[in-house]
Design a protein around this motif. Structure first.
Motif, PDB file in Angstrom:
ATOM      1  N   GLU A 100       0.859  -1.195   0.000  1.00 51.15           N
ATOM      2  CA  GLU A 100       0.000   0.000   0.000  1.00 51.15           C
ATOM      3  C   GLU A 100       0.896   1.248   0.000  1.00 51.15           C
ATOM      4  N   GLY A 101       0.600   2.189  -0.881  1.00 52.51           N
ATOM      5  CA  GLY A 101       1.390   3.416  -0.930  1.00 52.51           C
ATOM      6  C   GLY A 101       2.525   3.385  -1.936  1.00 52.51           C
ATOM      7  N   LEU A 102       2.755   2.223  -2.564  1.00 48.27           N
ATOM      8  CA  LEU A 102       3.799   2.130  -3.590  1.00 48.27           C
ATOM      9  C   LEU A 102       3.505   3.139  -4.703  1.00 48.27           C
ATOM     10  N   PRO A 103       4.482   3.981  -5.077  1.00 50.34           N
ATOM     11  CA  PRO A 103       4.218   4.928  -6.164  1.00 50.34           C
ATOM     12  C   PRO A 103       3.906   4.185  -7.469  1.00 50.34           C
ATOM     13  N   ALA A 104       2.873   4.646  -8.166  1.00 48.44           N
ATOM     14  CA  ALA A 104       2.477   4.009  -9.423  1.00 48.44           C
ATOM     15  C   ALA A 104       3.653   4.011 -10.402  1.00 48.44           C
TER      16      ALA A 104
ATOM     17  N   GLU B 235      -0.833  -4.153   3.606  1.00 48.22           N
ATOM     18  CA  GLU B 235      -0.777  -2.875   4.314  1.00 48.22           C
ATOM     19  C   GLU B 235       0.625  -2.257   4.307  1.00 48.22           C
TER      20      GLU B 235
END
Lengths: 324, 324
Positions: free
Chosen positions: A124-128, A158
């Motif tokens: 979660e939160g990994l840059p696209a 998470e």
């Protein structure tokens, strides 16, 4: 028994007979990092827990890929999870590694790659942008290896888990009739050839982590090995007993595994194993042995009847052709 | 157009024509939990990023398994990562789930399972006992599904990552000539049948987390579906257009995906979809719709020419035979 070896360039190690080792037992109470390092603890997990529980002939063979027979077709199936920190490093990235690693396991089984699957565990939160870059690296590596990605899966976990992303690739290949490769086919008197200088991938990763305060110009050797294996099978065919890529645990772990599988011992002359000066330097400072450091584009080839000079010429030729 | 439906027992949904939907675009800047939830965000990732990058016909078909042709043999390949909290829950555990989930994806492609691979990412500090229990669950599920585990891999990641363990299973199957199944074969006038009561797996997991302060007697429905599919193909063969197991995202997400693939709309009558009272109760309290809750042993079957009564009889018979 040990013959005179012809110097560094020959990359020749020798095989002598020994007693068959007992299967390792798994007796630990908890999982430690060493169970994933490809050495003794990993062997105890595979031989002591997985192989007996799954009662699988294919797993028991402990090869790089399992065998599946379908309507008379001799297929190979192999799987690998990639957990790499950092995700990209000089010479490659996790996506490229995941494709090459799995294609190479098929190649080591003498199998031409047919198809890959790709399963991602993303944090979660990994840059696209990071994901896009790895997807492109995967696509490019698959194109270079001439293999199609036919199925995939994505899970998200998470924040704080999964180090950005974990990648699991599984490869299906068709065994090539030119090769009769098996980890238990090694016999005394045969020779082991390493296909190039060792320890580059693992050293590049360690340096890229920046924790060591060391700076050296070392790139991962990640590349697909099937083209080289294809050429080797053409040149040597049944003279080659076994191929094994020296990934986790390095060349030393491969030799240990093969010694166990074939009930042989090996004589290794340090001076005959090619190591890039930057790798040797980093290893000396860090107090590690390049023989135990991971490679992603090198393999040990075990040849019985092929002449020393011919094999040397073959690998010299490959070194010259390598653009990377 | 909508005919009269024969009540709850029939589990019948209807299909009408519609325009083909555009491919979803992936425009997010970061990965969120929703990208792994099996709904719209997951579709945007697959249609907007993976399928174009990999330019894969098999991926574009968006089926449960990819197609591989080898020497005239029609093979299916599918992969899935399992990230489950808690690792075990009423009715099953991550290991059992990983085997059944992958075997079921093959079954949904009308493919008889031939072999599985197993790739584990373990968390440092995981009790060996937990690993042993899951290895045994995997072995038992594989035996029940009649499939051999032919290759494996283990990685270990630092404490605090991987929630104990992540499991990636990949399945190879041989497509059964009795079925001509595809997600784009749905036509107006066909009927959708759900193979049993829905929402049990997802509800069991939510309750097992203990975060909801709810207590209800709901067990996961995890089981291998190939035996049922085998019997269905025998009974109905080419009359069945498509099969899809209603895992992540539940029955609603399956219907959405199939609507997109076949350019049809579907009429769903809530009262016709069987839901266990305990699941319905929990869903009401939590404010969720059982149609969106995961299943691990139920599928939607899409039948064109098979008579309503025959299909009902088939699934009633299966419900009776189920021991679990």
């Amino acid at each position: 028994m040990p013959e005179t070896v012809s110097g560094r360039e020959s990359r020749i190690l020798e095989i002598i007979e020994t007693a068959r080792a007992k299967r390792a037992k798994f007796r630990d109470t908890h999982i430690t990092m060493s169970h994933g390092a490809g050495g003794k603890a990993t062997t105890s997990l595979v031989e002591g827990l997985f192989a007996p529980a799954f009662a699988s002939d294919a797993l028991n063979a402990l090869g790089d890929a399992g065998s599946v027979s379908a309507d008379g077709l001799d297929l190979a199936l192999t799987t690998d999870s990639f957990v790499v920190k950092p995700l990209s490093f000089p010479g490659g990235s996790i996506g490229e590694l995941a494709v090459n690693g799995t294609v190479n396991d098929l190649a080591m089984a003498g199998a031409r790659p047919l198809a890959l699957t790709l399963s991602l565990v993303l944090e979660e939160g990994l840059p696209a942008q990071t994901l896009r870059a790895e997807v492109e690296a995967i696509a490019a590596a698959a194109r270079e290896a001439g293999v199609e990605i036919v199925a995939g899966d994505t899970k998200v976990v998470e924040r704080g888990h999964a180090d950005g992303m974990y990648v699991c690739t599984t490869g299906l290949g068709l065994r090539d009739p030119r090769g009769k490769l098996a980890p238990d086919r090694l016999r005394a008197g045969e020779r082991i050839l390493v296909s190039g200088s060792i320890g580059e991938h693992g050293t590049a990763i360690m340096l890229a982590r920046g924790e060591l305060g060391l700076d050296a110009d070392v790139e991962s050797d990640t590349r697909p090995l099937w083209p080289l294996v294809d050429a080797l099978l053409d040149a040597a065919g049944p003279a080659v007993s076994c191929l094994r890529d020296a990934t986790r645990g390095g060349v030393a772990s491969v030799l240990n595994e093969l010694s166990r599988s074939s009930a042989v011992a090996m004589i290794v002359r340090e001076g005959d194993v090619p190591v890039h000066p930057a790798v040797a330097g980093a290893a000396e400072i860090l107090g590690i042995d390049p023989m135990y450091v991971a490679n992603e584009g090198k393999f040990a080839s075990l040849a019985g009847t092929m002449a020393n000079a011919e094999l040397n010429a073959f690998f010299r030729d490959d070194m010259k052709k390598r653009t990377k």
